[in-house]
Write a protein that holds these residues in place. Structure first.
Motif, PDB file in Angstrom:
ATOM      1  N   GLY A 116       0.805  -1.219   0.000  1.00 38.91           N
ATOM      2  CA  GLY A 116       0.000   0.000   0.000  1.00 38.91           C
ATOM      3  C   GLY A 116       0.832   1.260   0.000  1.00 38.91           C
ATOM      4  O   GLY A 116       0.376   2.319   0.426  1.00 38.91           O
ATOM      5  N   LEU A 117       2.081   1.153  -0.531  1.00 39.14           N
ATOM      6  CA  LEU A 117       3.022   2.269  -0.451  1.00 39.14           C
ATOM      7  C   LEU A 117       3.523   2.674  -1.832  1.00 39.14           C
ATOM      8  O   LEU A 117       3.413   1.923  -2.805  1.00 39.14           O
ATOM      9  N   THR A 118       4.095   3.861  -1.896  1.00 38.55           N
ATOM     10  CA  THR A 118       4.767   4.341  -3.098  1.00 38.55           C
ATOM     11  C   THR A 118       5.936   5.222  -2.674  1.00 38.55           C
ATOM     12  O   THR A 118       5.916   5.818  -1.592  1.00 38.55           O
ATOM     13  N   TRP A 119       6.964   5.287  -3.522  1.00 40.51           N
ATOM     14  CA  TRP A 119       8.113   6.155  -3.229  1.00 40.51           C
ATOM     15  C   TRP A 119       7.797   7.597  -3.621  1.00 40.51           C
ATOM     16  O   TRP A 119       7.219   7.846  -4.666  1.00 40.51           O
ATOM     17  N   VAL A 120       8.224   8.543  -2.786  1.00 42.87           N
ATOM     18  CA  VAL A 120       8.073   9.971  -3.072  1.00 42.87           C
ATOM     19  C   VAL A 120       9.399  10.659  -2.754  1.00 42.87           C
ATOM     20  O   VAL A 120      10.034  10.364  -1.739  1.00 42.87           O
ATOM     21  N   ILE A 121       9.819  11.563  -3.625  1.00 43.11           N
ATOM     22  CA  ILE A 121      11.058  12.321  -3.422  1.00 43.11           C
ATOM     23  C   ILE A 121      10.733  13.619  -2.699  1.00 43.11           C
ATOM     24  O   ILE A 121       9.809  14.343  -3.088  1.00 43.11           O
ATOM     25  N   THR A 122      11.499  13.932  -1.656  1.00 46.47           N
ATOM     26  CA  THR A 122      11.274  15.172  -0.901  1.00 46.47           C
ATOM     27  C   THR A 122      12.348  16.226  -1.154  1.00 46.47           C
ATOM     28  O   THR A 122      12.081  17.418  -1.010  1.00 46.47           O
ATOM     29  N   ASN A 123      13.568  15.806  -1.518  1.00 39.28           N
ATOM     30  CA  ASN A 123      14.668  16.764  -1.689  1.00 39.28           C
ATOM     31  C   ASN A 123      15.623  16.298  -2.785  1.00 39.28           C
ATOM     32  O   ASN A 123      15.868  15.104  -2.936  1.00 39.28           O
ATOM     33  N   TYR A 124      16.169  17.288  -3.506  1.00 37.63           N
ATOM     34  CA  TYR A 124      17.311  17.075  -4.378  1.00 37.63           C
ATOM     35  C   TYR A 124      18.365  18.133  -4.058  1.00 37.63           C
ATOM     36  O   TYR A 124      18.035  19.294  -3.795  1.00 37.63           O
ATOM     37  N   SER A 125      19.623  17.722  -4.125  1.00 34.74           N
ATOM     38  CA  SER A 125      20.738  18.659  -4.065  1.00 34.74           C
ATOM     39  C   SER A 125      21.697  18.278  -5.184  1.00 34.74           C
ATOM     40  O   SER A 125      22.172  17.143  -5.227  1.00 34.74           O
ATOM     41  N   PHE A 159      13.477   8.202   6.369  1.00 32.02           N
ATOM     42  CA  PHE A 159      14.091   8.771   5.173  1.00 32.02           C
ATOM     43  C   PHE A 159      15.129   7.830   4.564  1.00 32.02           C
ATOM     44  O   PHE A 159      15.906   7.192   5.277  1.00 32.02           O
ATOM     45  N   CYS A 160      15.145   7.796   3.220  1.00 35.93           N
ATOM     46  CA  CYS A 160      16.136   7.018   2.466  1.00 35.93           C
ATOM     47  C   CYS A 160      16.953   7.989   1.617  1.00 35.93           C
ATOM     48  O   CYS A 160      16.395   8.843   0.926  1.00 35.93           O
ATOM     49  N   TYR A 161      18.288   7.834   1.683  1.00 37.03           N
ATOM     50  CA  TYR A 161      19.192   8.767   1.018  1.00 37.03           C
ATOM     51  C   TYR A 161      19.868   8.058  -0.156  1.00 37.03           C
ATOM     52  O   TYR A 161      20.625   7.106   0.034  1.00 37.03           O
ATOM     53  N   ARG A 162      19.551   8.511  -1.363  1.00 30.66           N
ATOM     54  CA  ARG A 162      20.056   7.879  -2.582  1.00 30.66           C
ATOM     55  C   ARG A 162      20.848   8.901  -3.391  1.00 30.66           C
ATOM     56  O   ARG A 162      20.418  10.034  -3.582  1.00 30.66           O
ATOM     57  N   ASN A 163      22.027   8.482  -3.885  1.00 27.49           N
ATOM     58  CA  ASN A 163      22.865   9.342  -4.714  1.00 27.49           C
ATOM     59  C   ASN A 163      22.808   8.909  -6.176  1.00 27.49           C
ATOM     60  O   ASN A 163      22.601   7.730  -6.478  1.00 27.49           O
ATOM     61  N   PHE A 164      23.007   9.887  -7.050  1.00 28.90           N
ATOM     62  CA  PHE A 164      23.097   9.641  -8.487  1.00 28.90           C
ATOM     63  C   PHE A 164      24.327  10.367  -9.028  1.00 28.90           C
ATOM     64  O   PHE A 164      24.679  11.455  -8.550  1.00 28.90           O
ATOM     65  N   TRP A 165      24.942   9.766 -10.045  1.00 30.15           N
ATOM     66  CA  TRP A 165      26.043  10.409 -10.762  1.00 30.15           C
ATOM     67  C   TRP A 165      25.819  10.246 -12.257  1.00 30.15           C
ATOM     68  O   TRP A 165      25.359   9.202 -12.718  1.00 30.15           O
ATOM     69  N   ILE A 179      23.959  14.135  -7.869  1.00 35.57           N
ATOM     70  CA  ILE A 179      22.670  14.452  -7.272  1.00 35.57           C
ATOM     71  C   ILE A 179      22.503  13.654  -5.982  1.00 35.57           C
ATOM     72  O   ILE A 179      22.601  12.420  -5.995  1.00 35.57           O
ATOM     73  N   ASP A 180      22.275  14.353  -4.883  1.00 38.39           N
ATOM     74  CA  ASP A 180      21.880  13.708  -3.628  1.00 38.39           C
ATOM     75  C   ASP A 180      20.364  13.857  -3.506  1.00 38.39           C
ATOM     76  O   ASP A 180      19.829  14.950  -3.723  1.00 38.39           O
ATOM     77  N   SER A 181      19.682  12.776  -3.145  1.00 36.86           N
ATOM     78  CA  SER A 181      18.230  12.840  -3.055  1.00 36.86           C
ATOM     79  C   SER A 181      17.748  12.203  -1.760  1.00 36.86           C
ATOM     80  O   SER A 181      18.451  11.395  -1.141  1.00 36.86           O
ATOM     81  N   VAL A 182      16.543  12.594  -1.359  1.00 41.40           N
ATOM     82  CA  VAL A 182      15.895  12.036  -0.183  1.00 41.40           C
ATOM     83  C   VAL A 182      14.546  11.471  -0.618  1.00 41.40           C
ATOM     84  O   VAL A 182      13.734  12.179  -1.222  1.00 41.40           O
ATOM     85  N   PHE A 183      14.318  10.192  -0.313  1.00 42.72           N
ATOM     86  CA  PHE A 183      13.062   9.511  -0.631  1.00 42.72           C
ATOM     87  C   PHE A 183      12.331   9.163   0.660  1.00 42.72           C
ATOM     88  O   PHE A 183      12.961   8.898   1.689  1.00 42.72           O
ATOM     89  N   VAL A 184      11.014   9.140   0.586  1.00 42.48           N
ATOM     90  CA  VAL A 184      10.201   8.592   1.670  1.00 42.48           C
ATOM     91  C   VAL A 184       9.177   7.637   1.075  1.00 42.48           C
ATOM     92  O   VAL A 184       8.857   7.708  -0.109  1.00 42.48           O
ATOM     93  N   LEU A 185       8.686   6.738   1.922  1.00 42.22           N
ATOM     94  CA  LEU A 185       7.574   5.869   1.538  1.00 42.22           C
ATOM     95  C   LEU A 185       6.276   6.513   1.986  1.00 42.22           C
ATOM     96  O   LEU A 185       6.154   6.956   3.135  1.00 42.22           O
ATOM     97  N   MET A 186       5.323   6.594   1.060  1.00 39.31           N
ATOM     98  CA  MET A 186       4.049   7.240   1.358  1.00 39.31           C
ATOM     99  C   MET A 186       2.904   6.252   1.151  1.00 39.31           C
ATOM    100  O   MET A 186       2.914   5.470   0.197  1.00 39.31           O
ATOM    101  N   ASP A 187       1.942   6.290   2.050  1.00 41.50           N
ATOM    102  CA  ASP A 187       0.740   5.476   1.912  1.00 41.50           C
ATOM    103  C   ASP A 187      -0.005   5.905   0.657  1.00 41.50           C
ATOM    104  O   ASP A 187      -0.302   7.089   0.470  1.00 41.50           O
TER     105      ASP A 187
END
Length: 245
Positions: free
Chosen positions: A53-62, A88-94, A106-114
């Motif tokens: 019953g969840l989905t990923w949502v991004i809250t921040n990018y740097s 919070f889940c912290y995922r990086n991209f290059w 890119i540094d990003s912050v993900f959360v799980l949302m109902d």
């Protein structure tokens, strides 16, 4: 150590602007696709997440930008789900060029949302385990975003194609509203060097939003401050550093 995942991508002309450089929505599209491909390879697809019953949502990018990818260029996109805590889940991209030079980080912050009530959920250990991310207790502090002090505004309407399959406005669309207000002259004479953005609330189909912005001259360039507002509420805010071409 958290697992890394990479894929190659050829930059298409329709992913670029008149400067022949990749737009923010297109660039974010390919990095998110890379994270989705990693999730699929680890058996943690969007369908698997929806079973909870969840989905990923991004809250921040740097973002730190050496240069934007160019049309026709083949780039290597890498992602790594670095760390997570209770919420919070912290995922990086290059993004690297074919010679291995780093173009964008890119540094990003993900959360799980109902998926139904649209409220944040705690991180499910069964979902996160295959990524081998480090579990931490602290909440990582994100870069401060400066508020607009005296700026300008343009209105926009949320269109049908701004809504993605998760039934909310795709985060990349916010960049269209924020960048467009700067105008052609500015965007053809400046290049972005860093971005900090926070997504505070979800915008829905049919909403009338206001894109507020302010330009601040700084040494070697310009800083722009951005706020997406609706009825005096801030839905998204960002600061972007630009250099003259």
């Amino acid at each position: 150590m958290a697992k890394k995942y990479s894929r190659k991508h050829e930059v298409a002309y329709y992913e670029c602007d008149i400067n022949q450089t990749m737009t923010f929505p297109a660039m974010l599209g390919i990095v998110i696709k890379t994270s989705e491909d990693q999730s699929d390879s680890l058996g943690r697809s969007s369908d698997f997440i929806k079973n909870f019953g969840l989905t990923w949502v991004i809250t921040n990018y740097s973002m730190e930008i050496t240069r934007l990818p160019r049309v026709g260029e083949i780039v290597n996109v890498t992602t790594q789900a670095m760390e997570y805590n209770k919420y919070f889940c912290y995922r990086n991209f290059w993004i690297h060029d074919e010679a291995g030079n780093e173009l964008v980080k890119i540094d990003s912050v993900f959360v799980l949302m109902d998926f139904v009530n649209r409220k944040m959920s705690s991180v499910n250990e069964e979902i996160i385990a295959p990524f081998e991310s480090e579990k931490i207790k602290k909440i990582k502090r994100q870069p401060k975003i400066e508020k607009i002090e005296a700026g300008f505004m343009l209105p926009y309407r949320v269109r049908f194609y701004d809504i993605d399959s998760n039934q909310h406005v795709n985060n990349a669309m916010y960049f269209n509203w924020m960048i467009d207000v700067l105008g052609r002259e500015f965007l053809t004479t400046h290049v972005p060097k860093s971005v900090v953005i926070r997504f505070d609330k979800e915008v829905e189909y049919g909403h009338e939003i206001e894109s507020h912005f302010e330009q601040i001259p700084v040494e070697n360039g310009v800083k722009t401050r951005h706020e997406i507002r609706m009825q005096d509420q801030i839905y998204c805010e960002a600061n972007i550093m630009w250099e003259h071409k």
